[in-house]
Design an enzyme around this catalytic site. Structure first.
Site, mmCIF file in Angstrom:
data_model
loop_
_atom_site.group_PDB
_atom_site.id
_atom_site.type_symbol
_atom_site.label_atom_id
_atom_site.label_comp_id
_atom_site.label_asym_id
_atom_site.label_seq_id
_atom_site.Cartn_x
_atom_site.Cartn_y
_atom_site.Cartn_z
ATOM 1 N N TYR A 56 0.839 -1.205 0.000
ATOM 2 C CA TYR A 56 0.000 0.000 0.000
ATOM 3 C C TYR A 56 0.873 1.254 0.000
ATOM 4 C CZ TYR A 56 -4.027 2.955 1.119
ATOM 5 O OH TYR A 56 -5.016 3.911 1.087
ATOM 6 N N LYS A 91 0.782 3.913 -3.143
ATOM 7 C CA LYS A 91 0.313 5.277 -2.924
ATOM 8 C C LYS A 91 1.444 6.299 -3.061
ATOM 9 C CE LYS A 91 -4.083 4.582 -2.278
ATOM 10 N NZ LYS A 91 -5.057 5.105 -3.265
#
Length: 258
Positions: free
Chosen positions: A158, A162
């Site tokens: 993640y 991101k």
């Protein structure tokens, strides 16, 4: 969905919003429509998106969209052009969360998170730029996260995806500026927001109430974020109020990263 007070800040514009069945995507679609935009709202869960956005039927066209599919992106842009005649705004909101550290993350999971969060963003920006050039410019808004700014021990994939969205955004902004397209590109970095994704995360905890309190204590302003907190920033970046804003990250975290 919470009602919005229409002010016409994006009147006459056409937006494409992904992840529109819930959370930030649903809020973005509703708030942009409330401010005068026509919206193509995409999500894998077509029926859910239709149910959530049914009150906006004249302003919103809901489609099934897999953001990892280049063909689906081409179709989404084509729907915007055929039904509304142009494309001015792209909101890349679709995303998935994986709570795993580097040692426990499989290659398949790593690739799946990046396919949705980063590849989907890349495909969307690439598809939208061609259409926005025809319209004389536009605004691309990529939903990243505070996890695209700071690391977490159990957010390997993640964090990476991101963080990638953040720098991809800057590259796109500079490219479009250099080419004179009139297309701006910015990223938004929220902290914990009251969405179904957060609810699902808290439900996995032994004590969900204690987990929620723990997250809240990390926010200096003393509360979790609301979808409208992010939605208002999306409307700002979509509107001409942000005409001189490009290549930047907008942090919406109640002071958490300060």
């Amino acid at each position: 969905m919470e009602e919005t007070t229409a002010m016409g800040r994006v009147e006459g514009k056409v937006a494409l919003v992904t992840g529109a069945a819930s959370g930030l995507g649903a809020a973005a679609a509703a708030m942009l429509a409330g401010e005068g935009a026509k919206v193509v709202a995409g999500d894998l869960e077509l029926e859910k998106a239709q149910a959530v956005l049914q009150s906006l039927d004249k302003s919103v066209r809901v489609i099934r969209q897999d953001v990892t599919s280049e063909r689906d992106w081409e179709n989404a842009v084509q729907v915007a052009l055929e039904e509304f005649g142009r494309l001015d705004i792209l909101v890349n909101s679709a995303g998935i969360l994986l709570l795993q550290d580097i040692e426990s993350t499989s290659l398949n999971d790593w690739q799946r998170v990046h396919a949705v969060n980063l590849d989907g963003c890349f495909l969307g920006c690439k598809a939208a730029i061609g259409a926005m050039k025809q319209s004389g410019g536009g605004s691309i808004i990529n939903l990243s996260s505070v996890s695209g700014l700071v690391g977490g021990h159990n957010l390997a994939a993640y964090n990476s995806s991101k963080g990638g969205v953040r720098l991809l955004t800057k590259s796109i902004a500079l490219h479009c500026a250099r080419q004179g397209y009139g297309i701006r590109c910015n990223s938004i970095h929220p902290t914990f927001i009251e969405t179904p994704m957060l609810d699902a995360l808290l439900e996995r905890a032994e004590d969900p109430d204690a987990a929620r309190a723990s997250l809240t204590r990390q926010i200096p302003l003393g509360r979790l974020g609301r979808t409208e907190d992010v939605g208002k920033m999306i409307v700002y970046l979509a509107s001409e109020e942000s005409a001189f804003v490009t290549g930047t990250e907008m942090v919406i975290d109640g002071g958490a990263t300060a």
